[in-house]
Motif scaffolding. Structure first.
Motif, PDB file in Angstrom:
ATOM      1  N   THR A 271       0.820  -1.215   0.000  1.00 50.33           N
ATOM      2  CA  THR A 271       0.000   0.000   0.000  1.00 50.33           C
ATOM      3  C   THR A 271       0.854   1.264   0.000  1.00 50.33           C
ATOM      4  N   VAL A 272       1.941   1.275   0.806  1.00 50.00           N
ATOM      5  CA  VAL A 272       2.728   2.511   0.914  1.00 50.00           C
ATOM      6  C   VAL A 272       3.734   2.672  -0.237  1.00 50.00           C
ATOM      7  N   ALA A 273       3.908   1.612  -1.040  1.00 47.40           N
ATOM      8  CA  ALA A 273       4.914   1.663  -2.114  1.00 47.40           C
ATOM      9  C   ALA A 273       4.727   2.866  -3.029  1.00 47.40           C
ATOM     10  N   SER A 274       3.492   3.158  -3.380  1.00 48.81           N
ATOM     11  CA  SER A 274       3.241   4.246  -4.333  1.00 48.81           C
ATOM     12  C   SER A 274       3.469   5.634  -3.716  1.00 48.81           C
ATOM     13  N   TYR A 275       3.529   5.693  -2.386  1.00 48.28           N
ATOM     14  CA  TYR A 275       3.743   6.979  -1.710  1.00 48.28           C
ATOM     15  C   TYR A 275       5.228   7.238  -1.411  1.00 48.28           C
ATOM     16  N   ARG A 276       6.027   6.183  -1.426  1.00 46.82           N
ATOM     17  CA  ARG A 276       7.411   6.309  -0.961  1.00 46.82           C
ATOM     18  C   ARG A 276       8.284   7.138  -1.904  1.00 46.82           C
ATOM     19  N   ASP A 277       7.898   7.199  -3.176  1.00 50.88           N
ATOM     20  CA  ASP A 277       8.693   7.974  -4.144  1.00 50.88           C
ATOM     21  C   ASP A 277       8.267   9.437  -4.210  1.00 50.88           C
ATOM     22  N   ASP A 278       7.186   9.768  -3.503  1.00 50.15           N
ATOM     23  CA  ASP A 278       6.695  11.154  -3.532  1.00 50.15           C
ATOM     24  C   ASP A 278       7.681  12.037  -2.762  1.00 50.15           C
ATOM     25  N   PRO A 279       8.226  13.075  -3.391  1.00 43.64           N
ATOM     26  CA  PRO A 279       9.247  13.909  -2.743  1.00 43.64           C
ATOM     27  C   PRO A 279       8.726  14.707  -1.537  1.00 43.64           C
TER      28      PRO A 279
END
Length: 315
Positions: A279-287
């Motif tokens: 679930t958090v994978a898509s948020y981890r690259d957000d600067p």
């Protein structure tokens, strides 16, 4: 003398299957636990969760509907009167005489319990709890922290073997709380067993063992380390911008069991590590956000337990 056979001296409390209902509502359900002598045992949980009822049953102050056990080697059902004489009880509300001085309150308690040399015992306790110079001050004029010290002195003056503390530091400043806990640890080191209910996580962490009770059910118990490990929570600490928005967005998503703000960061936890990571994978690259793998805190565990127990109670 009515003691229970096979009692182990290092075990202060040993109870099995305690259940209690009031007005048709079950307040404590099938609770079993052991408390070792000289242990500070903390009880945590939501208001109305059965903590005080449990503590009172453990030491014979309240008779269970079912279940049995021993406290200080005595049967909690048959020997309640014997147990009561060995118990000091400090409630949240200051219960000494406001219009008596510090000295008069302690001398009164000493005489009430038949302590030899009441004046000398009161004088020694005044020195122990750091109230020298305040002997003649009226109890009602003391600050919250000093009242708390006096109350602790009064309930330990008869030399009990077991001390019950019901949210003893509510409304007391941090330094007074720390001083109070230092004294509790000193008493435990002398062999006194202490049962304490508290809402403060830093106090829970100062207990030798803890129990989390919600709506009558014992959900977790053991040392702080054991309770955290038993939660099986994985936690990320997130820092960055608009954490409230992120928290709202993450709440309820697969694998996320708890989202809670901690100061300038956000704790995101789940019991299924793979689902949480997915679930958090898509948020981890957000600067905008920095994600850090971290150990769950005791507070993380209790927020998660509280959320789950509420659902169970309502469902």
């Amino acid at each position: 003398m009515s003691t229970v056979a096979n009692h182990t001296p290092e075990i202060a409390i040993d109870v099995h299957g305690l259940t209690k209902s009031f007005g048709g509502r079950e307040v404590v359900h099938d609770l079993s636990m052991q408390v070792r002598r000289g242990t500070i045992y903390g009880f945590l949980g939501p208001n109305g969760s059965g903590k005080t009822t449990t503590i009172r049953m453990l030491c014979g102050l309240l008779t269970p509907d079912s279940g049995n056990g021993t406290c200080l080697g005595y049967d909690i059902r048959r020997d309640a009167d014997r147990i009561k004489r060995l118990v000091g009880y400090m409630t949240q509300r200051f219960s000494l005489y406001q219009d008596l001085s510090v000295r008069e309150n302690l001398e009164f308690v000493a005489r009430l319990y038949g302590v030899p040399d009441a004046r000398g015992a009161a004088r020694e306790m005044i020195a122990r709890i750091g109230l020298r110079g305040r002997e003649e001050q009226l109890a009602g004029n003391l600050s919250g922290g000093w009242k708390q010290r006096l109350a602790l002195g009064a309930c330990t003056l008869p030399n009990p073997k077991l001390l019950l503390l019901d949210e003893p530091t509510a409304g007391v400043d941090p330094k007074a709380r720390r001083d109070f806990w230092n004294e509790i640890h000193a008493l435990a080191a002398e062999g006194l067993t202490v049962l304490v209910s508290t809402h403060y996580m830093d106090e829970a962490e100062r207990c030798h063992e803890i129990a989390y009770i919600a709506y009558g059910h014992l959900l977790a118990h053991g040392t702080v380390e054991q309770v955290i490990a038993g939660s099986a929570l994985s936690t990320y600490t997130v820092t960055g911008d608009d954490l409230n928005g992120l928290g709202d967005e993450l709440t309820g998503k697969p694998g996320i069991d708890m989202v809670a703000p901690f100061g300038t960061s956000l704790h995101v936890s789940g019991r299924d590590k793979a689902a949480l990571d997915a679930t958090v994978a898509s948020y981890r690259d957000d600067p905008r956000w920095h994600w850090q793998d971290s150990e769950p805190s005791l507070e993380d565990v209790f927020i998660d337990l509280m959320g789950r127990s509420k659902d169970n109670f309502q469902g």
